[in-house]
Design an enzyme around this catalytic site. Sequence first.
Site, PDB file in Angstrom:
ATOM      1  N   HIS A  40       0.817  -1.209   0.000  1.00 28.58           N
ATOM      2  CA  HIS A  40       0.000   0.000   0.000  1.00 28.58           C
ATOM      3  C   HIS A  40       0.856   1.266   0.000  1.00 28.58           C
ATOM      4  CE1 HIS A  40      -3.176   2.670   2.018  1.00 28.58           C
ATOM      5  NE2 HIS A  40      -3.788   2.195   0.958  1.00 28.58           N
TER       6      HIS A  40
ATOM      7  N   LYS B  90       3.268   4.495  -0.907  1.00 26.25           N
ATOM      8  CA  LYS B  90       3.367   5.539  -1.923  1.00 26.25           C
ATOM      9  C   LYS B  90       4.736   6.187  -1.760  1.00 26.25           C
ATOM     10  CE  LYS B  90      -1.298   5.155  -1.359  1.00 26.25           C
ATOM     11  NZ  LYS B  90      -1.938   4.289  -0.373  1.00 26.25           N
TER      12      LYS B  90
ATOM     13  N   ASP C  31      17.026  10.519  -7.751  1.00 26.73           N
ATOM     14  CA  ASP C  31      18.479  10.689  -7.592  1.00 26.73           C
ATOM     15  C   ASP C  31      18.946  10.451  -6.154  1.00 26.73           C
ATOM     16  OD1 ASP C  31      18.952  11.179 -10.260  1.00 26.73           O
ATOM     17  OD2 ASP C  31      18.901  13.369 -10.065  1.00 26.73           O
TER      18      ASP C  31
ATOM     19  N   HIS D 152      -8.816  11.410   1.893  1.00 29.10           N
ATOM     20  CA  HIS D 152      -7.964  10.222   1.856  1.00 29.10           C
ATOM     21  C   HIS D 152      -6.639  10.447   2.569  1.00 29.10           C
ATOM     22  CE1 HIS D 152      -5.549   7.061  -0.433  1.00 29.10           C
ATOM     23  NE2 HIS D 152      -6.574   6.367   0.032  1.00 29.10           N
TER      24      HIS D 152
ATOM     25  N   LYS E  43      -3.852  10.767   5.282  1.00 28.55           N
ATOM     26  CA  LYS E  43      -3.604  10.166   6.588  1.00 28.55           C
ATOM     27  C   LYS E  43      -2.599  11.064   7.304  1.00 28.55           C
ATOM     28  CE  LYS E  43      -3.827   6.662   3.268  1.00 28.55           C
ATOM     29  NZ  LYS E  43      -5.221   6.501   3.083  1.00 28.55           N
TER      30      LYS E  43
ATOM     31  N   ASP F  11       0.216  19.188  18.837  1.00 28.80           N
ATOM     32  CA  ASP F  11       0.768  20.356  19.539  1.00 28.80           C
ATOM     33  C   ASP F  11       1.411  21.375  18.607  1.00 28.80           C
ATOM     34  OD1 ASP F  11      -0.022  19.337  22.014  1.00 28.80           O
ATOM     35  OD2 ASP F  11       1.854  18.234  22.286  1.00 28.80           O
TER      36      ASP F  11
END
Length: 473
Positions: A214, A216, A221, A391, A393, A398
């Site tokens: 899952h 991403k 470089d 979508h 996350k 603080d």
Amino acid sequence: MSIWWLILAAIHLAVILRALLLEGRGSDARAAWLLLLIALPGLGVILYLLFGEAWISRGLRERQRRAYEALLPFAPRPTQQADLRGVYGNAFRTFEAEARWPTCTGNQATLPPDSDAAIALLVADIDAAEHSVHLSFYIWLGDHNGTKVVQAVCRAAQRGVTCRIAVDAIGSRGLIRSDHWTAMRDAGAQVCSLLSAPLGMGFLVGHRTDLRNHRKIAVIDGHIAYCGSQNCADPAFLVKRDFAPWVDIFVRFEGPVARQTDIIFAAAWTLETGEDLREAMSAEPPRALPDGIAAIACGIGPLSPRGTMTDMFAAVLAATQSQVTITTPYFAPDPELLGAIVAAARRGVELRIVVPHRNDDRVVGAISRAYYPELARSGVRIFEYCGGLLHAKTIVADGCVALIGSSNMDRRSLDLNFENNILLESDEIAGQLGRRQQRWLEDAIEIDRDAATTRPFGRRIVDNLLTIIGAPF
């Protein structure tokens, strides 16, 4: 005929004993499986054999261990320890224990204004690449943004840049079967589908069929990295357009954390392809940038000790002093994570959770609402975002610490999926993320405490049953 009934009964009993005796399983999942196996003997056994355990063969586990440990020597080793604010030290150490490398200072982060801008920035970086392009996405569509990245990869490969492209075999099956996949390969890019299961039979390759990558990840470089929730697609997200726009975060990093992210990519690549990337990782790691921020990247998954991602979320919540905002599209926590959220709210932390008003996964959406009463009674403020499918996350605590990545607060992310996240400390970046969260809150409705705790009787039965059914999966 009686002999066959005895054989089936013996199999049924053996599976029940396996469900009871398996170590490392939460008591809620154990109880749910036991209930299912007793109530539906035949079907329960089949479901358990398919989904009962995050099964990965010993051989695959050993190959993963060797691949990761071979790359660990190439992780940046800072000359001085990150000067972390005292209360968050344990949160960063929790990440360090899993990643097996230290938090690095000297990083810079850029938060693009939206998903299209993030893809445009990524394409520009790929077009400027001189040595390598490493991309890993769960879902990569052949839409406008997806095609832009495909074309950028082709241009890079044609001018001699080493391009390694990895996508999940299920999440990106459309791309794998398309001309885009062929075009990248023909241009000279190396392409790989992750966690393939021939004919849907994962046991042929050593893992449970529905274990998914899952993550991403984009690393250019070796010194520019992207991390967040965004798949390689338009916000319109054509495969689930009814819930569009999909609202995501994809943050661009420079500095030592880029090497950490590259190692996460390289370990998965080596496991799938067998290619030894130690030479590719042996280049000088990115230097710490002046006035940079402290950050650590970490990849987790079903090969991690059980509860690792829960521990990471809980460590950030336990350190929070005054306020924290959480955004997650899929909220179906295990008891430990739910307890950490409730405990933070009860001790006076102003805690806000933002989930989508309309969820593309109706079951998870219903499970989320089943937890509203306990959250509301503990003082958690619950919001449902109405401007599309939120979508992203994110956790901002603080105003100084932020967690971004691919991990949802549901059982798949906590126990089954391969995920990647970055924890950082920066007033500036946490402030930018906090302002982004505030924009989402302005397009959300707050769930009234009385409404959350007084669901209709029928709804309570259905939602609570779903939490039981969802626990073992």
